[in-house]
Scaffold this motif. Structure first.
Motif, PDB file in Angstrom:
ATOM      1  N   ALA A  33       0.858  -1.176   0.000  1.00  0.00           N
ATOM      2  CA  ALA A  33       0.000   0.000   0.000  1.00  0.00           C
ATOM      3  C   ALA A  33       0.900   1.234   0.000  1.00  0.00           C
ATOM      4  O   ALA A  33       1.974   1.223   0.595  1.00  0.00           O
ATOM      5  N   SER A  52      -4.397   1.290  -1.944  1.00  0.00           N
ATOM      6  CA  SER A  52      -4.057  -0.093  -1.663  1.00  0.00           C
ATOM      7  C   SER A  52      -3.445  -0.737  -2.903  1.00  0.00           C
ATOM      8  O   SER A  52      -3.422  -0.152  -3.995  1.00  0.00           O
ATOM      9  N   TRP A  53      -2.959  -1.954  -2.759  1.00  0.00           N
ATOM     10  CA  TRP A  53      -2.337  -2.615  -3.906  1.00  0.00           C
ATOM     11  C   TRP A  53      -3.355  -2.838  -5.013  1.00  0.00           C
ATOM     12  O   TRP A  53      -3.011  -2.868  -6.195  1.00  0.00           O
ATOM     13  N   SER A  54      -4.625  -2.974  -4.646  1.00  0.00           N
ATOM     14  CA  SER A  54      -5.670  -3.235  -5.630  1.00  0.00           C
ATOM     15  C   SER A  54      -6.242  -1.956  -6.231  1.00  0.00           C
ATOM     16  O   SER A  54      -7.045  -2.022  -7.167  1.00  0.00           O
ATOM     17  N   THR A  56      -7.758   0.663  -4.332  1.00  0.00           N
ATOM     18  CA  THR A  56      -8.712   1.376  -3.483  1.00  0.00           C
ATOM     19  C   THR A  56      -8.036   2.627  -2.917  1.00  0.00           C
ATOM     20  O   THR A  56      -6.912   2.549  -2.431  1.00  0.00           O
ATOM     21  N   THR A  57      -8.729   3.753  -2.984  1.00  0.00           N
ATOM     22  CA  THR A  57      -8.120   5.020  -2.579  1.00  0.00           C
ATOM     23  C   THR A  57      -8.802   5.626  -1.369  1.00  0.00           C
ATOM     24  O   THR A  57      -9.986   5.382  -1.104  1.00  0.00           O
ATOM     25  N   ARG A  98       3.850   0.866   2.756  1.00  0.00           N
ATOM     26  CA  ARG A  98       3.642  -0.094   3.841  1.00  0.00           C
ATOM     27  C   ARG A  98       4.135  -1.460   3.396  1.00  0.00           C
ATOM     28  O   ARG A  98       4.223  -1.742   2.210  1.00  0.00           O
ATOM     29  N   THR A 100       2.399  -4.014   3.883  1.00  0.00           N
ATOM     30  CA  THR A 100       1.195  -4.785   3.600  1.00  0.00           C
ATOM     31  C   THR A 100       0.401  -4.110   2.493  1.00  0.00           C
ATOM     32  O   THR A 100       0.707  -3.000   2.080  1.00  0.00           O
ATOM     33  N   ALA A 101      -0.651  -4.790   2.055  1.00  0.00           N
ATOM     34  CA  ALA A 101      -1.403  -4.329   0.887  1.00  0.00           C
ATOM     35  C   ALA A 101      -2.516  -3.341   1.225  1.00  0.00           C
ATOM     36  O   ALA A 101      -3.034  -2.658   0.342  1.00  0.00           O
ATOM     37  N   VAL A 102      -2.873  -3.240   2.498  1.00  0.00           N
ATOM     38  CA  VAL A 102      -4.011  -2.424   2.902  1.00  0.00           C
ATOM     39  C   VAL A 102      -3.565  -0.997   3.187  1.00  0.00           C
ATOM     40  O   VAL A 102      -2.614  -0.775   3.947  1.00  0.00           O
ATOM     41  N   ALA A 103      -4.262  -0.039   2.614  1.00  0.00           N
ATOM     42  CA  ALA A 103      -3.917   1.360   2.807  1.00  0.00           C
ATOM     43  C   ALA A 103      -4.578   1.908   4.063  1.00  0.00           C
ATOM     44  O   ALA A 103      -5.742   1.627   4.334  1.00  0.00           O
TER      45      ALA A 103
END
Length: 123
Positions: A33, A52-54, A56-57, A98, A100-103
């Motif tokens: 993220a 996020s990695w996907s 999501t903002t 980060r 991890t993938a979660v922002a």
């Protein structure tokens, strides 16, 4: 380890636009993220936007509708498009990653930081 280098800062008039870029290198970029933070003189570092990695903002209320964060995982880059800037946007802008993938919006949750790029908005 992730290395981050920001670019694109400078002087802009109120109402204008600026695009910041952050180039990432090192570990796999796509799983991280990413976030943008800023710090004005005499103030604490504050959250601006995250992705996020996907894709999501998330945005701070003060920039929502004016700034847009995006990423290009193939190029290991993240961007911050700043529109309708005002003098209150003057600060050093930092790119952060980060592990991890979660922002999230908490700067203590970010493991890697760039050196920052100065943005100055004149009235």
């Amino acid at each position: 380890q992730v290395q981050l280098v920001e670019s694109g800062g400078g002087l802009v008039q109120a109402g204008g636009s600026l695009r910041l870029s952050c180039a990432a290198s090192g570990r796999t970029f796509g799983n991280n993220a990413m976030g943008w933070f800023r710090q004005a003189p005499g103030k604490e570092r504050e959250f601006v936007a995250a992705i996020s990695w996907s894709g999501t903002t998330y945005y701070a209320a003060s920039v929502k509708g004016r700034f847009t964060i995006s990423r290009n995982n193939a190029k290991n880059n993240v961007y911050l498009q700043m529109n309708s800037v005002n003098p209150e946007d003057t600060a050093i802008y930092y790119c952060a990653a980060r592990s991890t993938a979660v922002a999230v919006s908490t700067y203590l949750s970010y493991n890697y930081w760039g050196q920052g790029t100065q943005v100055t908005v004149s009235s």
